[in-house]
Design a protein around this motif. Structure first.
Motif, mmCIF file in Angstrom:
data_model
loop_
_atom_site.group_PDB
_atom_site.id
_atom_site.type_symbol
_atom_site.label_atom_id
_atom_site.label_comp_id
_atom_site.label_asym_id
_atom_site.label_seq_id
_atom_site.Cartn_x
_atom_site.Cartn_y
_atom_site.Cartn_z
ATOM 1 N N LYS A 1 0.822 -1.350 -0.152
ATOM 2 C CA LYS A 1 -0.160 0.035 -0.095
ATOM 3 C C LYS A 1 0.917 1.187 -0.092
ATOM 4 C CE LYS A 1 -3.708 2.480 2.617
ATOM 5 N NZ LYS A 1 -4.613 2.215 3.779
ATOM 6 N N HIS A 2 0.695 2.062 -1.003
ATOM 7 C CA HIS A 2 1.424 3.295 -1.105
ATOM 8 C C HIS A 2 0.953 4.590 -0.102
ATOM 9 C CE1 HIS A 2 3.471 6.819 -2.769
ATOM 10 N NE2 HIS A 2 2.545 7.389 -3.263
ATOM 11 N N VAL A 3 1.996 5.212 0.529
ATOM 12 C CA VAL A 3 1.665 6.001 1.598
ATOM 13 C C VAL A 3 2.269 7.118 1.133
ATOM 14 C CG1 VAL A 3 1.658 6.753 3.996
ATOM 15 C CG2 VAL A 3 1.252 4.405 3.526
ATOM 16 N N LYS A 4 1.515 8.445 1.110
ATOM 17 C CA LYS A 4 2.149 9.730 0.392
ATOM 18 C C LYS A 4 3.058 10.272 1.648
ATOM 19 C CE LYS A 4 0.900 13.909 -2.095
ATOM 20 N NZ LYS A 4 -0.143 14.504 -2.525
ATOM 21 N N THR A 5 4.210 10.818 1.254
ATOM 22 C CA THR A 5 4.980 11.405 2.482
ATOM 23 C C THR A 5 5.378 12.731 1.889
ATOM 24 O OG1 THR A 5 6.983 10.567 1.127
ATOM 25 C CG2 THR A 5 6.081 9.242 2.952
ATOM 26 N N TYR A 6 5.937 13.672 3.002
ATOM 27 C CA TYR A 6 6.009 15.216 2.609
ATOM 28 C C TYR A 6 7.180 15.367 3.178
ATOM 29 C CZ TYR A 6 0.883 15.092 2.101
ATOM 30 O OH TYR A 6 -0.306 14.898 1.750
ATOM 31 N N SER A 7 8.136 16.327 2.573
ATOM 32 C CA SER A 7 9.542 16.659 2.917
ATOM 33 C C SER A 7 9.781 17.541 4.120
ATOM 34 C CB SER A 7 10.240 17.339 1.704
ATOM 35 O OG SER A 7 9.537 18.522 1.507
ATOM 36 N N ASN A 8 8.722 18.136 4.602
ATOM 37 C CA ASN A 8 8.670 18.962 5.973
ATOM 38 C C ASN A 8 8.098 18.199 7.203
ATOM 39 O OD1 ASN A 8 6.405 19.339 4.816
ATOM 40 N ND2 ASN A 8 6.148 21.349 5.373
ATOM 41 N N ILE A 9 7.792 17.041 6.918
ATOM 42 C CA ILE A 9 6.834 16.225 7.890
ATOM 43 C C ILE A 9 7.688 15.055 8.279
ATOM 44 C CG2 ILE A 9 4.896 15.196 8.550
ATOM 45 C CD1 ILE A 9 4.500 18.134 8.163
ATOM 46 N N VAL A 10 7.941 14.707 9.655
ATOM 47 C CA VAL A 10 8.525 13.568 10.064
ATOM 48 C C VAL A 10 7.581 12.479 9.659
ATOM 49 C CG1 VAL A 10 9.421 12.236 12.156
ATOM 50 C CG2 VAL A 10 9.721 14.671 12.023
ATOM 51 N N PRO A 11 8.410 11.576 8.697
ATOM 52 C CA PRO A 11 7.322 10.217 8.386
ATOM 53 C C PRO A 11 7.531 9.147 9.526
ATOM 54 C CG PRO A 11 9.716 10.283 7.564
ATOM 55 C CD PRO A 11 9.699 11.512 8.307
ATOM 56 N N ASP A 12 6.447 8.290 9.386
ATOM 57 C CA ASP A 12 6.066 7.124 10.154
ATOM 58 C C ASP A 12 7.101 6.136 9.650
ATOM 59 O OD1 ASP A 12 5.534 5.234 11.950
ATOM 60 O OD2 ASP A 12 3.488 5.253 11.392
ATOM 61 N N VAL A 13 8.033 5.945 10.470
ATOM 62 C CA VAL A 13 9.099 4.691 9.851
ATOM 63 C C VAL A 13 9.071 3.204 10.502
ATOM 64 C CG1 VAL A 13 10.850 6.484 8.948
ATOM 65 C CG2 VAL A 13 11.160 5.714 11.390
ATOM 66 N N LYS A 14 7.951 3.349 11.512
ATOM 67 C CA LYS A 14 7.679 2.161 12.096
ATOM 68 C C LYS A 14 7.310 0.737 11.315
ATOM 69 C CE LYS A 14 5.850 4.375 16.263
ATOM 70 N NZ LYS A 14 4.768 4.794 17.025
ATOM 71 N N GLY A 15 8.049 -0.272 11.459
ATOM 72 C CA GLY A 15 7.953 -1.290 10.692
ATOM 73 C C GLY A 15 8.991 -1.306 9.468
ATOM 74 N N MET A 16 9.726 -0.208 9.317
ATOM 75 C CA MET A 16 10.917 -0.492 8.323
ATOM 76 C C MET A 16 12.194 -0.922 8.720
ATOM 77 S SD MET A 16 10.439 3.426 6.320
ATOM 78 C CE MET A 16 8.993 4.141 5.963
ATOM 79 N N GLY A 17 12.969 -1.573 7.814
ATOM 80 C CA GLY A 17 14.212 -1.458 8.175
ATOM 81 C C GLY A 17 15.097 -0.510 8.477
ATOM 82 N N ALA A 18 16.352 -0.779 9.022
ATOM 83 C CA ALA A 18 17.195 0.507 9.470
ATOM 84 C C ALA A 18 17.588 1.223 8.129
ATOM 85 C CB ALA A 18 18.416 -0.169 10.124
ATOM 86 N N ARG A 19 17.820 0.527 6.957
ATOM 87 C CA ARG A 19 18.212 1.385 5.725
ATOM 88 C C ARG A 19 17.198 2.265 5.125
ATOM 89 N NH1 ARG A 19 20.081 -1.660 -0.036
ATOM 90 N NH2 ARG A 19 20.214 0.236 -1.039
ATOM 91 N N ASP A 20 15.973 1.782 5.213
ATOM 92 C CA ASP A 20 14.764 2.642 4.585
ATOM 93 C C ASP A 20 14.555 3.651 5.607
ATOM 94 O OD1 ASP A 20 14.805 1.514 2.211
ATOM 95 O OD2 ASP A 20 13.033 0.060 2.841
#
Length: 717
Positions: free
Chosen positions: A656-675
């Protein structure tokens, strides 16, 4: 009256003669002194003399395993010297200032020698004004050489600082002592081959020397190439590094067993259809209790083979048609008189085997059974039996490309003019039939068993497959047939069945496997101690197991020999165990398992995919053949990242694609360290990672405005 005054002249002549004699003795004495005591010094001086023409050594070729891995290669090594005359006063003043730094640096590089010892050593050379003073007594590798060359004074040119060196081509084996005696060694100082394939193929590996003229131009020596050196070729051996390592570890483990405590051991693994030697291990117990390869016992150890020879004896009898597999033999209570000597079976204390069939005599390795069969039918014509042994190829000279290899010694009975045997006794045939009175190296025995596995075709052991130069094959060594058939097809089938039964229901059970069939023969022989015979002090034994696997479709033949002193001693129980480990390990390399074989009620075939770059996840899933719902264009190799989340489904992975913004802290939970690190730091944040796995927590809440330089702590699990 003569003017010659004898009284005055003769003393003068005598004095002159004495002086000349003493002078001659002094000259001869000085010459002898130079030739002996000063030999090394003057040879060193001669080696430093400038010559108009000098030889240029080529690079020695490599020795490769069957799959192209380096087993022996040439690397540069250096001998370092100091010229204390070069540089004059300028160098001397610098030397005084930097000597402490030089000695401390040398101590760090060579910790076995203190800085004080280095100072004393160097000062001694300087006092002598030596032009060729060794800085370190041994050769050093390139890395060490560059470290020494960085030190003060040593980093100057040889004319200013005096540091000079000699370069050598040193032979190195990346796998250490693995197959050391087979691959071979070099005499390092002389750069000459010592043993093994290095010696046999020395002319191919060595190459051809080149020639360079030296001319002095403007007080500098210039090298003018005349004939360039031709580098040596590489040779590709048949050795399989994996099988060699497996065989070596299995053998050493058994030799070190307290019950075995072996003196020496041999393992040879041969490829059945080609005769390629895949592994050859030669271990000897050294004074420190460790096992090392110091002699190629596999090709040179002439010992009485013992019961592994019984297979050849029965094969000759079956092939000559004097017996068949239904033949019965009486072994009595385990002890039988053979021309005044007691022949014993291993179970003679338990009453022996009584009457048994011919196949059973091999299965239980009955000395009495085999010797009675052969003696009853060949006693009056032992020449026919020995001719049969030669006919089946066991006595063949294999002409191996290994220095020190020795052909089998199986003597032929000879008679004098009166018809009396001159090298034969009444008991000779009976004991020869069970593996005594003969001397056969292990390589010949395994070649014979390999022929049985290869449907009667005897192959010459092959150690080298190809000669290569610059990646191209220059010469190829094809598999070589010694005998197209060692016996009749009917005899061969009968022997193959008997050898299978030796392992499945005879004394060779410990060599077998639950996963595949094994065929072979055990052997336990007393080793003669020269003039002392077999009963000198502690009894010495040669324990063997020779066979092949898998028995229904043979791929490899193998022999294991262990030399030990004292009891217990069992060919099947000791050498058979090593054979088992080697066979299991080799066959495990050929297993091709399907993932469907592992399916059960708890099997999970849909992987747990992390959040992050969906393009990367889709790329991996597609190649694993796992269905996913990628609904975008582009590829992982040349597309920009598509960020999103994943969701497990019984039959596919949902992306599922999630839209992200450059000035907002993204939700990185569930990601690997690299991403996770990429997404945060591309927005100007700094990250600190605790743990490993995937992100389960982040110190800055998702959705807050980015403050550049702020640190976000990621918790992984």
């Amino acid at each position: 009256m003569s003017k010659f005054d004898n009284d005055k002249v003769m003393p003068r002549y005598f004095a002159i003669a004495v002086v000349l004699t003493l002078l001659g003795v002094a000259i001869i004495g000085k010459a002898m002194y130079i030739m002996t005591a000063k030999k090394d010094y003057w040879e060193e001086v001669a080696s430093r003399l400038k010559r108009d023409s000098v030889d240029v050594r080529p690079n020695r070729g490599n020795i490769l395993s069957c799959d192209g891995q380096l087993m022996a290669s040439s690397l540069p090594e250096f001998k370092m010297y100091m010229d204390f005359v070069a540089g004059g006063e300028e160098k001397d003043s610098l030397w005084e200032v930097k000597l402490d730094s030089i000695c401390m640096g040398l101590n760090k590089i060579f910790p076995s020698k203190s800085a004080k010892e280095f100072r004393q050593h160097l000062e001694k050379g300087r006092k002598k004004k030596s032009r060729y003073w060794a800085i370190w007594p041994k050769r050093v590798d390139y890395n060490t050489f560059t470290e020494v060359k960085k030190l003060p004074v040593f980093n100057l040119s040889k004319y200013k600082g005096g540091f000079n060196y000699e370069e050598f081509n040193a032979r190195r084996r990346p796998f250490g002592s693995l197959a050391q005696r087979t691959v071979g060694d070099m005499y390092g100082a002389k750069d000459t081959a010592r043993c093994g394939l290095e010696l046999t193929y020395d002319s191919i590996l060595r190459g051809t020397n080149g020639l360079t003229h030296r001319r002095k131009v403007l007080n500098h020596w210039m090298n003018i190439p005349v004939t360039p050196p031709i580098d040596g070729c590489d040779i590709v051996t048949t050795i399989d590094v994996g099988i060699q390592d497996l065989a070596e570890r299995a053998l050493i483990e058994e030799l070190k067993d307290p019950q075995v405590n072996g003196d020496a051991g041999v393992v040879i693994v041969m490829d059945v259809p080609t005769g390629d030697i895949k592994a050859m291990v030669n271990m000897t117990k050294c004074a420190d209790g460790e096992y090392r390869e110091i002699k190629n016992l596999a090709v040179s150890n002439l010992l009485e083979p013992g019961s592994v020879f019984k297979t050849a004896s029965i094969m000759v009898a079956l092939d000559d048609g004097v017996v068949d597999t239904t033949y019965k033999v009486d072994t009595g209570c385990g002890i039988w008189k053979m021309y005044g000597r007691d022949m014993k079976d291993h179970n003679w204390r338990r009453g022996g085997y009584q009457v048994i069939s011919l196949p059973r005599s091999l299965e239980v390795s009955s000395n009495i059974g085999v010797s009675r069969i052969i003696d009853d039918h060949y006693h009056n014509n032992p020449e026919k039996f020995v001719e049969g042994i030669r006919r089946i190829g066991l006595a063949s000279d294999l002409h191996l490309p290994i220095a020190g290899s020795t052909p089998p010694r199986i003597r032929m009975p000879k008679k004098n003019s009166r018809g009396q045997y001159v090298n034969w006794s009444k008991t000779a045939l009976a004991w020869m039939s069970i593996g005594y009175e003969t001397q056969i190296p292990p390589i010949s025995t395994v070649t014979f068993y390999n022929a049985i596995a290869n449907n009667g075709k005897m192959m010459k052991p092959r150690f080298v497959k190809q000669v290569m130069k610059n990646g191209e094959v220059v010469k190829e060594f094809q598999p070589e047939v010694i005998k197209n058939s060692i016996c009749k097809p009917k005899t061969l089938k009968e022997m193959q069945t008997i050898l299978e039964h030796v392992v499945s229901q005879g004394l060779g059970k410990k060599a077998g496997s639950k996963s595949f069939k094994v065929a072979g023969k055990t052997g336990t022989a007393q080793v003669s101690q020269g003039a002392g015979g077999y009963k000198t002090g502690v009894t010495h034994y040669l324990l063997s197991f020779a066979g092949y696997f898998p028995a229904d479709n043979p791929m490899y033949s193998c022999i294991v020999c262990i030399q030990k002193s004292g009891l217990p001693a069992s060919g099947g129980g000791m050498s058979g165990v090593v054979f088992h480990h080697v066979a299991e390990g080799v066959m495990a390399r050929h297993l091709k398992l399907s993932v469907e074989d592992a399916r059960d009620t708890s099997s999970v075939f849909i992987p747990n995919v992390k959040n992050g770059n969906l393009l990367a996840a889709s790329y991996v899933l597609d190649r694993l053949g796992i269905k996913n719902n990628a609904q975008w264009s582009g590829s992982y190799s040349n597309g920009n990242p598509i960020w999103g989340k994943t969701q497990e489904h019984p039959k596919e992975v949902l992306l599922k694609h999630v839209k992200t913004y450059s000035n907002i802290v993204p939700d990185v939970k569930g990601m690997g360290a690299r991403d996770a690190v990429f997404m945060l730091e591309s927005r100007g944040l700094k990250t600190t990672i605790n743990g490993c796995g995937k992100v389960v927590g982040q110190s800055i809440e998702p959705g807050t405005v980015v403050k550049r330089g702020q640190i976000c702590i990621l918790t992984m699990n």
